[in-house]
Design a protein around this motif. Structure first.
Motif, PDB file in Angstrom:
ATOM      1  N   ALA A  59      38.187  13.353  36.152  1.00 23.04           N
ATOM      2  CA  ALA A  59      39.041  14.291  36.415  1.00 23.04           C
ATOM      3  C   ALA A  59      39.967  14.786  35.405  1.00 23.04           C
ATOM      4  O   ALA A  59      40.396  15.921  35.227  1.00 23.04           O
ATOM      5  N   LEU A  60      40.238  13.703  34.529  1.00 26.45           N
ATOM      6  CA  LEU A  60      41.015  14.124  33.311  1.00 26.45           C
ATOM      7  C   LEU A  60      40.286  15.146  32.269  1.00 26.45           C
ATOM      8  O   LEU A  60      40.998  16.174  31.635  1.00 26.45           O
ATOM      9  N   MET A  61      39.048  14.688  32.287  1.00 28.38           N
ATOM     10  CA  MET A  61      38.139  15.535  31.311  1.00 28.38           C
ATOM     11  C   MET A  61      38.051  17.137  31.782  1.00 28.38           C
ATOM     12  O   MET A  61      38.353  17.950  30.945  1.00 28.38           O
ATOM     13  N   ASP A  62      37.922  17.194  33.192  1.00 31.34           N
ATOM     14  CA  ASP A  62      38.069  18.670  33.667  1.00 31.34           C
ATOM     15  C   ASP A  62      39.273  19.179  33.383  1.00 31.34           C
ATOM     16  O   ASP A  62      39.415  20.368  33.218  1.00 31.34           O
ATOM     17  N   ARG A  63      40.288  18.557  33.584  1.00 31.34           N
ATOM     18  CA  ARG A  63      41.634  19.141  33.482  1.00 31.34           C
ATOM     19  C   ARG A  63      41.828  19.650  31.839  1.00 31.34           C
ATOM     20  O   ARG A  63      42.345  20.747  31.999  1.00 31.34           O
ATOM     21  N   VAL A  64      41.169  18.756  30.999  1.00 28.76           N
ATOM     22  CA  VAL A  64      41.563  19.498  29.628  1.00 28.76           C
ATOM     23  C   VAL A  64      40.522  20.800  29.543  1.00 28.76           C
ATOM     24  O   VAL A  64      41.072  21.779  29.189  1.00 28.76           O
ATOM     25  N   LEU A  65      39.478  20.718  29.961  1.00 32.17           N
ATOM     26  CA  LEU A  65      38.666  22.185  29.978  1.00 32.17           C
ATOM     27  C   LEU A  65      39.114  23.030  30.597  1.00 32.17           C
ATOM     28  O   LEU A  65      39.321  24.256  30.594  1.00 32.17           O
ATOM     29  N   GLU A  66      39.829  23.093  31.931  1.00 29.82           N
ATOM     30  CA  GLU A  66      40.518  23.957  32.820  1.00 29.82           C
ATOM     31  C   GLU A  66      41.685  24.622  32.002  1.00 29.82           C
ATOM     32  O   GLU A  66      42.219  25.785  32.356  1.00 29.82           O
ATOM     33  N   PHE A  67      42.452  23.871  30.832  1.00 28.06           N
ATOM     34  CA  PHE A  67      43.514  24.381  30.280  1.00 28.06           C
ATOM     35  C   PHE A  67      43.174  25.247  29.079  1.00 28.06           C
ATOM     36  O   PHE A  67      44.091  25.695  28.262  1.00 28.06           O
ATOM     37  N   ALA A  68      41.903  25.567  28.923  1.00 25.82           N
ATOM     38  CA  ALA A  68      41.366  26.454  27.887  1.00 25.82           C
ATOM     39  C   ALA A  68      42.193  27.617  27.956  1.00 25.82           C
ATOM     40  O   ALA A  68      42.214  28.348  29.065  1.00 25.82           O
ATOM     41  N   GLY A  69      42.713  28.138  26.926  1.00 29.82           N
ATOM     42  CA  GLY A  69      43.496  29.640  26.723  1.00 29.82           C
ATOM     43  C   GLY A  69      45.082  29.185  27.002  1.00 29.82           C
ATOM     44  O   GLY A  69      45.849  30.265  26.970  1.00 29.82           O
ATOM     45  N   ASN A  70      45.496  27.968  27.538  1.00 25.95           N
ATOM     46  CA  ASN A  70      46.734  27.784  27.593  1.00 25.95           C
ATOM     47  C   ASN A  70      47.295  27.598  26.210  1.00 25.95           C
ATOM     48  O   ASN A  70      47.017  26.481  25.743  1.00 25.95           O
ATOM     49  N   THR A  71      48.418  28.320  25.807  1.00 28.06           N
ATOM     50  CA  THR A  71      48.912  28.111  24.643  1.00 28.06           C
ATOM     51  C   THR A  71      50.616  27.516  24.584  1.00 28.06           C
ATOM     52  O   THR A  71      51.159  27.004  23.727  1.00 28.06           O
ATOM     53  N   SER A  72      50.918  27.518  25.838  1.00 28.82           N
ATOM     54  CA  SER A  72      52.331  27.163  25.958  1.00 28.82           C
ATOM     55  C   SER A  72      52.793  25.854  26.570  1.00 28.82           C
ATOM     56  O   SER A  72      53.960  25.436  26.738  1.00 28.82           O
ATOM     57  N   GLY A  73      51.744  25.095  27.098  1.00 27.47           N
ATOM     58  CA  GLY A  73      51.959  24.054  27.890  1.00 27.47           C
ATOM     59  C   GLY A  73      52.241  23.910  29.393  1.00 27.47           C
ATOM     60  O   GLY A  73      52.350  25.264  29.801  1.00 27.47           O
ATOM     61  N   PRO A  74      52.288  23.081  30.103  1.00 23.82           N
ATOM     62  CA  PRO A  74      52.208  21.634  29.860  1.00 23.82           C
ATOM     63  C   PRO A  74      50.806  21.231  29.127  1.00 23.82           C
ATOM     64  O   PRO A  74      49.846  21.620  29.196  1.00 23.82           O
ATOM     65  N   CYS A  75      50.931  20.113  28.582  1.00 23.30           N
ATOM     66  CA  CYS A  75      49.817  19.456  27.708  1.00 23.30           C
ATOM     67  C   CYS A  75      48.850  19.148  28.813  1.00 23.30           C
ATOM     68  O   CYS A  75      49.582  18.391  29.961  1.00 23.30           O
ATOM     69  N   PRO A  76      47.537  19.204  28.867  1.00 25.13           N
ATOM     70  CA  PRO A  76      46.880  18.638  30.157  1.00 25.13           C
ATOM     71  C   PRO A  76      46.571  17.179  29.834  1.00 25.13           C
ATOM     72  O   PRO A  76      46.412  16.539  31.141  1.00 25.13           O
ATOM     73  N   LEU A  77      47.046  16.447  28.992  1.00 27.82           N
ATOM     74  CA  LEU A  77      47.156  15.013  28.979  1.00 27.82           C
ATOM     75  C   LEU A  77      48.620  14.519  29.604  1.00 27.82           C
ATOM     76  O   LEU A  77      48.571  13.193  29.439  1.00 27.82           O
ATOM     77  N   TYR A  78      49.548  15.110  29.722  1.00 26.30           N
ATOM     78  CA  TYR A  78      50.693  14.712  30.323  1.00 26.30           C
ATOM     79  C   TYR A  78      50.680  14.232  31.602  1.00 26.30           C
ATOM     80  O   TYR A  78      49.899  14.547  32.420  1.00 26.30           O
ATOM     81  N   ARG A  79      51.303  13.002  31.271  1.00 26.85           N
ATOM     82  CA  ARG A  79      51.432  11.970  32.781  1.00 26.85           C
ATOM     83  C   ARG A  79      52.879  11.880  33.253  1.00 26.85           C
ATOM     84  O   ARG A  79      53.647  11.381  32.406  1.00 26.85           O
ATOM     85  N   PHE A  80      53.433  12.396  34.398  1.00 24.07           N
ATOM     86  CA  PHE A  80      54.821  12.282  34.623  1.00 24.07           C
ATOM     87  C   PHE A  80      55.142  10.878  34.992  1.00 24.07           C
ATOM     88  O   PHE A  80      56.440  10.466  35.273  1.00 24.07           O
ATOM     89  N   ASP A  81      53.969  10.322  35.689  1.00 28.68           N
ATOM     90  CA  ASP A  81      54.411   8.940  36.326  1.00 28.68           C
ATOM     91  C   ASP A  81      53.901   7.611  35.258  1.00 28.68           C
ATOM     92  O   ASP A  81      53.669   6.589  35.771  1.00 28.68           O
ATOM     93  N   SER A  82      53.936   7.952  33.999  1.00 30.09           N
ATOM     94  CA  SER A  82      53.508   7.195  32.977  1.00 30.09           C
ATOM     95  C   SER A  82      54.579   6.819  31.986  1.00 30.09           C
ATOM     96  O   SER A  82      55.338   7.729  31.822  1.00 30.09           O
ATOM     97  N   PRO A  83      54.949   5.454  31.648  1.00 32.14           N
ATOM     98  CA  PRO A  83      56.280   5.351  30.822  1.00 32.14           C
ATOM     99  C   PRO A  83      56.000   6.185  29.507  1.00 32.14           C
ATOM    100  O   PRO A  83      57.096   6.502  28.938  1.00 32.14           O
ATOM    101  N   TYR A  84      54.837   6.420  28.929  1.00 29.42           N
ATOM    102  CA  TYR A  84      54.865   6.962  27.552  1.00 29.42           C
ATOM    103  C   TYR A  84      54.294   8.549  27.966  1.00 29.42           C
ATOM    104  O   TYR A  84      54.289   9.263  27.105  1.00 29.42           O
ATOM    105  N   HIS A  85      54.137   8.943  29.413  1.00 33.24           N
ATOM    106  CA  HIS A  85      53.927  10.394  29.553  1.00 33.24           C
ATOM    107  C   HIS A  85      52.715  10.941  28.989  1.00 33.24           C
ATOM    108  O   HIS A  85      52.426  12.130  28.784  1.00 33.24           O
TER     109      HIS A  85
END
Length: 212
Positions: free
Chosen positions: A80-106
């Motif tokens: 799912a995370l790999m697919d999310r990276v692919l789906e964000f192609a063309g996005n130049t302003s964020g959020p980063c596809p690797l961002y996790r709101f529920d992780s201490p390091y995000h």
């Protein structure tokens, strides 16, 4: 595989493995120097803050993209995370596809995160005259960082680390946005892993993602 060290070992003897090892060594040096800098000058992000990840798309080098892609494919192995990276192609302003709101390091790939993510709010930069200074992150409303610091002594400077990073890159330091760069590297690394006969990046037997 559980770590970047495992990745380097798996690709040992290849250009990809050598490049990942060299980049990892640079990251280790940077972590030591920036951690000391932040401790000395009482610089810290507010607890739980991930605002920079929500409003920014990292632009990264080929070397950085290779390490992130390898971490996604062979350590995280999260389709799912790999697919999310692919789906964000063309996005130049964020959020980063690797961002996790529920992780201490995000960050979903914190150990392999790119240079800009390591340095944001954690080291000095240079002004127009080449002087080192530190400015508080504009998202730091909690004021856990000094507003402005100016230095006459040598301190970790973002530009110096950027030059060191680009000197490692087989793409001569050419950068691109994270989704496209990482997607391209996932394709290359899967091909190389199959040649090395250890490709375990597709645990559920679904078709491997391909960069568009």
């Amino acid at each position: 595989m559980d770590s970047i060290a495992d990745l380097c070992l798996a690709f040992d003897g290849t250009y990809a493995g050598d490049a990942m090892r060299t980049l990892s060594e640079l990251y280790t040096q940077i972590e030591l120097e920036t951690s000391s800098f932040c401790k000395q000058h009482e610089i810290a992000c507010a607890e739980g803050c991930g605002t920079c990840c929500e409003h920014f798309m990292p632009d990264i080098t080929t070397a950085e993209a290779r390490l992130v892609a390898a971490y996604l494919l062979f350590v995280k192995r999260d389709r799912a995370l790999m697919d999310r990276v692919l789906e964000f192609a063309g996005n130049t302003s964020g959020p980063c596809p690797l961002y996790r709101f529920d992780s201490p390091y995000h960050c979903s790939v914190y150990a392999a995160r790119p240079l800009i993510c390591r340095l944001f709010g954690a080291c000095a930069s240079q002004d127009k005259e080449g002087n080192a200074l530190f400015r508080r992150c504009r998202f730091n409303k909690e004021e856990t960082m000094p507003l402005l610091l100016k230095f006459t002594e040598d301190v970790p400077v973002m530009q110096d680390y950027s030059y060191a990073l680009r000197s490692l890159d087989d793409g001569e330091g050419v950068v691109g946005y994270l989704p496209e760069k990482v997607a391209s590297m996932m394709d290359q690394l899967q091909f190389l892993a199959r040649m090395l006969e250890f490709d375990d990046s597709n645990p559920d037997d679904t078709p491997n993602p391909l960069a568009s």
